[in-house]
Design an enzyme around this catalytic site. Sequence first.
Site: not given
Length: 439
Positions: A82, A161, A168, A183, A187
Amino acid sequence: MRMYDIINRKKHGYALTDDEIRFFVEGFTKSEIPDYQASALLMAICLKGMDENETAVLTDAMLHSGDAADLSSIPGVKVDKHSTGGVGDKTSLIIGPIVASCGVPVAKMSGRGLGFSGGTVDKLESIPGLRTEIGSERFRAIVRQTGIAIIGQSGNIAPADKKIYALRDVTATIESLPLIASSIMSKKLAAGSDAILLDVKTGSGAFMKTLDDSIALAQAMVSIGSRSSRRVMAVITDMDAPLGNAIGNALEVEEAVDTLQGHGPDDLTSVCVELASYMLLLAGVAKDIKECRKLSQGAIKSGEALNKLHAMVEAQGGDVSALERGLAKAPLMTPFTAATSGYITGMNAEMCGMASLALGAGRARKEDSIDYGAGLILKKKTRDRVEVGETIALMYTSESGRFRDAKESLSSAVSIGDAPPHPVKTVLAAVSEQGVTML
Ligand code: URA
């Protein structure tokens, strides 16, 4: 339990209890807690922070707010990667195939771009016919068959999320270490891989602008991962300037192919080799990072990694021959030229991303459509010498009216001075449970 009291306690800097955090996440996901109270709590978290336990519980509550992918039918250690987001970041298209060609299955869910930052799903969809909305059965079958699939995030992965992130985004509460860490990790943990490599960007085009903040974010995420019994490491990479020379979906796919053919830009190639090597290390393919680097470089040299990309594109319905011929660029092109002579002292990644967005390569709003061939090819990068009138970048779009805003963004992105700045490293540090290694 009352939301008012939870907000009030965080406002005064107290650590929230596990029950309070779960009450908020469950209530907000079910729309039982209104946006105004959720926003107030998010702002209090932004200002007062969260300790390690609170961050872990918040992650866990978000992770369990929806489905978790089950990858157990795919043999081997599945490794995910990620990136915290950036400009010109096409690394997933390169390192996924490298890692898969070394025998490590990659079952990856990726996102779309929003704002100045691009997304892997949009890049992949610039390949004619390629589908990223694929059911979980088929997704697993492709990974078993070809060793790699990259699809869009399924609808019910960490829905908490999704709701919290959207709030946000409009309440100036994105830049908070515990909120970003929870967050991302909710995921990634829900996506089901056994090991996760985090590419934490640092610099002007990143959420974390300084190395210290980026290392702190990486440490928080590694700690969440180890509490969940997953192998997690982070690599801190530079995002002060765009990565590689291409920004924009089809243009970036082209550059990814060039890199897999062994002639990509140096900064992109070195970041990709490093990230792929840490993924191989996490998968236990070799004992040390040096050996893993050799394997990654070998996969590019032998053409195996490019073959893997082709296999994945074909399995996901994409036109491999279009990829081989070269994807179409947008029909209109104008150069962006140097206003003065000198050395490029900076190329603000966020502003370059804004220029690409202005050309049609991204979405200003979720519902906007994308001009896949639009974007920028940088002909010069930071530290290069330019003469007045010389081309710094080529701007591509399908609508001539878009050039003006793009040019304006590029003018503020690029600074030119009398001397070249000190070179910066593209890969700065590796963070694991054992500690931080400066590279
Ligand atoms: N990426 C995410 O998925 N979440 C954040 O909060 C920031 C970046």
